[in-house]
Design a protein around this motif. Structure first.
Motif, PDB file in Angstrom:
ATOM      1  N   GLN A  44     -46.650 -62.658 -40.448  1.00  0.00           N
ATOM      2  CA  GLN A  44     -47.475 -61.533 -40.886  1.00  0.00           C
ATOM      3  C   GLN A  44     -47.109 -60.998 -42.272  1.00  0.00           C
ATOM      4  O   GLN A  44     -47.524 -59.915 -42.666  1.00  0.00           O
ATOM      5  N   ASP A  45     -46.323 -61.731 -43.015  1.00  0.00           N
ATOM      6  CA  ASP A  45     -45.929 -61.312 -44.359  1.00  0.00           C
ATOM      7  C   ASP A  45     -47.143 -61.227 -45.293  1.00  0.00           C
ATOM      8  O   ASP A  45     -47.259 -60.293 -46.079  1.00  0.00           O
ATOM      9  N   ALA A  46     -48.061 -62.181 -45.182  1.00  0.00           N
ATOM     10  CA  ALA A  46     -49.269 -62.161 -46.017  1.00  0.00           C
ATOM     11  C   ALA A  46     -50.105 -60.930 -45.694  1.00  0.00           C
ATOM     12  O   ALA A  46     -50.624 -60.260 -46.597  1.00  0.00           O
ATOM     13  N   TYR A  47     -50.238 -60.605 -44.419  1.00  0.00           N
ATOM     14  CA  TYR A  47     -50.977 -59.414 -43.996  1.00  0.00           C
ATOM     15  C   TYR A  47     -50.376 -58.161 -44.625  1.00  0.00           C
ATOM     16  O   TYR A  47     -51.088 -57.340 -45.198  1.00  0.00           O
ATOM     17  N   LYS A  48     -49.072 -58.016 -44.525  1.00  0.00           N
ATOM     18  CA  LYS A  48     -48.399 -56.825 -45.051  1.00  0.00           C
ATOM     19  C   LYS A  48     -48.546 -56.721 -46.563  1.00  0.00           C
ATOM     20  O   LYS A  48     -48.763 -55.628 -47.095  1.00  0.00           O
ATOM     21  N   LYS A  49     -48.430 -57.843 -47.266  1.00  0.00           N
ATOM     22  CA  LYS A  49     -48.540 -57.833 -48.720  1.00  0.00           C
ATOM     23  C   LYS A  49     -49.926 -57.362 -49.159  1.00  0.00           C
ATOM     24  O   LYS A  49     -50.055 -56.499 -50.030  1.00  0.00           O
ATOM     25  N   VAL A  50     -50.952 -57.907 -48.547  1.00  0.00           N
ATOM     26  CA  VAL A  50     -52.317 -57.537 -48.922  1.00  0.00           C
ATOM     27  C   VAL A  50     -52.629 -56.116 -48.470  1.00  0.00           C
ATOM     28  O   VAL A  50     -53.220 -55.332 -49.216  1.00  0.00           O
ATOM     29  N   ARG A  51     -52.232 -55.771 -47.283  1.00  0.00           N
ATOM     30  CA  ARG A  51     -52.516 -54.432 -46.719  1.00  0.00           C
ATOM     31  C   ARG A  51     -51.905 -53.335 -47.579  1.00  0.00           C
ATOM     32  O   ARG A  51     -52.493 -52.278 -47.776  1.00  0.00           O
ATOM     33  N   ARG A  52     -50.718 -53.575 -48.131  1.00  0.00           N
ATOM     34  CA  ARG A  52     -50.012 -52.562 -48.921  1.00  0.00           C
ATOM     35  C   ARG A  52     -50.430 -52.538 -50.390  1.00  0.00           C
ATOM     36  O   ARG A  52     -50.066 -51.623 -51.116  1.00  0.00           O
ATOM     37  N   LEU A  60     -58.704 -60.892 -57.837  1.00  0.00           N
ATOM     38  CA  LEU A  60     -58.923 -62.023 -56.955  1.00  0.00           C
ATOM     39  C   LEU A  60     -57.658 -62.268 -56.141  1.00  0.00           C
ATOM     40  O   LEU A  60     -56.556 -62.191 -56.671  1.00  0.00           O
ATOM     41  N   VAL A  61     -57.847 -62.555 -54.857  1.00  0.00           N
ATOM     42  CA  VAL A  61     -56.737 -62.943 -53.993  1.00  0.00           C
ATOM     43  C   VAL A  61     -57.025 -64.355 -53.505  1.00  0.00           C
ATOM     44  O   VAL A  61     -58.100 -64.633 -52.973  1.00  0.00           O
ATOM     45  N   GLY A  68     -53.409 -69.296 -39.813  1.00  0.00           N
ATOM     46  CA  GLY A  68     -52.732 -68.006 -39.646  1.00  0.00           C
ATOM     47  C   GLY A  68     -52.585 -67.260 -40.953  1.00  0.00           C
ATOM     48  O   GLY A  68     -52.753 -66.044 -41.007  1.00  0.00           O
ATOM     49  N   ASN A  69     -52.282 -67.961 -42.015  1.00  0.00           N
ATOM     50  CA  ASN A  69     -52.120 -67.331 -43.327  1.00  0.00           C
ATOM     51  C   ASN A  69     -53.460 -66.813 -43.840  1.00  0.00           C
ATOM     52  O   ASN A  69     -53.550 -65.706 -44.362  1.00  0.00           O
ATOM     53  N   ILE A  70     -54.494 -67.608 -43.671  1.00  0.00           N
ATOM     54  CA  ILE A  70     -55.825 -67.188 -44.109  1.00  0.00           C
ATOM     55  C   ILE A  70     -56.273 -65.975 -43.307  1.00  0.00           C
ATOM     56  O   ILE A  70     -56.778 -64.997 -43.861  1.00  0.00           O
ATOM     57  N   ASP A  71     -56.076 -65.997 -41.993  1.00  0.00           N
ATOM     58  CA  ASP A  71     -56.441 -64.866 -41.147  1.00  0.00           C
ATOM     59  C   ASP A  71     -55.671 -63.609 -41.551  1.00  0.00           C
ATOM     60  O   ASP A  71     -56.243 -62.512 -41.606  1.00  0.00           O
ATOM     61  N   ALA A  72     -54.396 -63.756 -41.865  1.00  0.00           N
ATOM     62  CA  ALA A  72     -53.580 -62.601 -42.258  1.00  0.00           C
ATOM     63  C   ALA A  72     -54.096 -61.971 -43.547  1.00  0.00           C
ATOM     64  O   ALA A  72     -54.166 -60.743 -43.658  1.00  0.00           O
ATOM     65  N   VAL A  73     -54.487 -62.781 -44.513  1.00  0.00           N
ATOM     66  CA  VAL A  73     -55.000 -62.256 -45.785  1.00  0.00           C
ATOM     67  C   VAL A  73     -56.348 -61.559 -45.573  1.00  0.00           C
ATOM     68  O   VAL A  73     -56.572 -60.455 -46.076  1.00  0.00           O
ATOM     69  N   VAL A  74     -57.228 -62.175 -44.808  1.00  0.00           N
ATOM     70  CA  VAL A  74     -58.541 -61.573 -44.551  1.00  0.00           C
ATOM     71  C   VAL A  74     -58.390 -60.266 -43.784  1.00  0.00           C
ATOM     72  O   VAL A  74     -59.005 -59.252 -44.130  1.00  0.00           O
ATOM     73  N   THR A  75     -57.566 -60.275 -42.751  1.00  0.00           N
ATOM     74  CA  THR A  75     -57.360 -59.069 -41.951  1.00  0.00           C
ATOM     75  C   THR A  75     -56.714 -57.967 -42.778  1.00  0.00           C
ATOM     76  O   THR A  75     -57.114 -56.801 -42.704  1.00  0.00           O
ATOM     77  N   GLY A  76     -55.726 -58.312 -43.587  1.00  0.00           N
ATOM     78  CA  GLY A  76     -55.089 -57.318 -44.450  1.00  0.00           C
ATOM     79  C   GLY A  76     -56.064 -56.705 -45.438  1.00  0.00           C
ATOM     80  O   GLY A  76     -56.054 -55.500 -45.686  1.00  0.00           O
ATOM     81  N   ARG A  78     -59.374 -56.500 -45.039  1.00  0.00           N
ATOM     82  CA  ARG A  78     -60.310 -55.687 -44.267  1.00  0.00           C
ATOM     83  C   ARG A  78     -59.690 -54.348 -43.876  1.00  0.00           C
ATOM     84  O   ARG A  78     -60.309 -53.298 -44.011  1.00  0.00           O
ATOM     85  N   LYS A  79     -58.460 -54.363 -43.426  1.00  0.00           N
ATOM     86  CA  LYS A  79     -57.784 -53.119 -43.002  1.00  0.00           C
ATOM     87  C   LYS A  79     -57.571 -52.202 -44.205  1.00  0.00           C
ATOM     88  O   LYS A  79     -57.676 -50.987 -44.087  1.00  0.00           O
ATOM     89  N   ARG A  80     -57.261 -52.758 -45.356  1.00  0.00           N
ATOM     90  CA  ARG A  80     -57.060 -51.957 -46.548  1.00  0.00           C
ATOM     91  C   ARG A  80     -58.352 -51.231 -46.893  1.00  0.00           C
ATOM     92  O   ARG A  80     -58.350 -50.061 -47.193  1.00  0.00           O
ATOM     93  N   ARG A  81     -59.446 -51.912 -46.837  1.00  0.00           N
ATOM     94  CA  ARG A  81     -60.734 -51.307 -47.162  1.00  0.00           C
ATOM     95  C   ARG A  81     -61.122 -50.235 -46.161  1.00  0.00           C
ATOM     96  O   ARG A  81     -61.744 -49.248 -46.512  1.00  0.00           O
ATOM     97  N   GLU A  82     -60.772 -50.415 -44.888  1.00  0.00           N
ATOM     98  CA  GLU A  82     -61.103 -49.442 -43.864  1.00  0.00           C
ATOM     99  C   GLU A  82     -60.363 -48.124 -44.064  1.00  0.00           C
ATOM    100  O   GLU A  82     -60.818 -47.085 -43.648  1.00  0.00           O
ATOM    101  N   HIS A  83     -59.210 -48.163 -44.724  1.00  0.00           N
ATOM    102  CA  HIS A  83     -58.364 -46.982 -44.864  1.00  0.00           C
ATOM    103  C   HIS A  83     -58.328 -46.427 -46.272  1.00  0.00           C
ATOM    104  O   HIS A  83     -57.421 -45.696 -46.619  1.00  0.00           O
TER     105      HIS A  83
END
Length: 85
Positions: A44-52, A60-61, A68-76, A78-83
Motif C-alpha cells: 500500500q505504499d503507492a496508495y499512501k504516496k498518492v493519497r498524501r 501526471l502520475v 495491485g500497484n495500479i489499483d493502489a494508485v487509482v484508489t489513492g 480517487r480518495k484524495r479527490r473525495e477529501h
C-alpha cells in the motif's frame, strides 16, 4: 515545467523495469516533464504516496507494476479527490 510522479514496484515483473528505467525517464524529460521517481517499499505504499500528495502537485502520475500497484494508485487518487477541502 510540468511535474510527473513515476511510481513503480521494483520487484514486479521479474524486475525487468530496472534496466530500462533511465530510458523511460528520458522519454518523459524530453516531453517536458520534471520527473519524481518513487519506488514502492511496502504494501500500500503507492496508495499512501498518492493519497498524501496535494491535489495539483503533479500534472501526471504514471505507475508501473502489477494489478495491485495500479489499483493502489487509482484508489489513492480517487480518495484524495473525495477529501479535497
Amino acid at each position: 515545467m510540468k511535474r510527473l510522479l513515476f511510481i513503480y514496484n521494483p520487484h514486479a515483473g521479474k524486475e525487468l523495469l530496472k534496466p530500462k528505467l533511465s530510458d523511460i525517464v528520458d522519454i518523459f524529460v524530453k516531453a517536458g516533464y520534471e520527473v519524481v521517481i518513487y519506488p514502492t517499499q511496502a504494501y500500500q505504499d503507492a496508495y499512501k504516496k498518492v493519497r498524501r500528495s496535494p491535489a495539483g502537485e503533479y500534472d501526471l502520475v504514471v505507475c508501473s507494476g502489477g494489478d495491485g500497484n495500479i489499483d493502489a494508485v487509482v484508489t489513492g487518487t480517487r480518495k484524495r479527490r473525495e477529501h479535497k477541502p
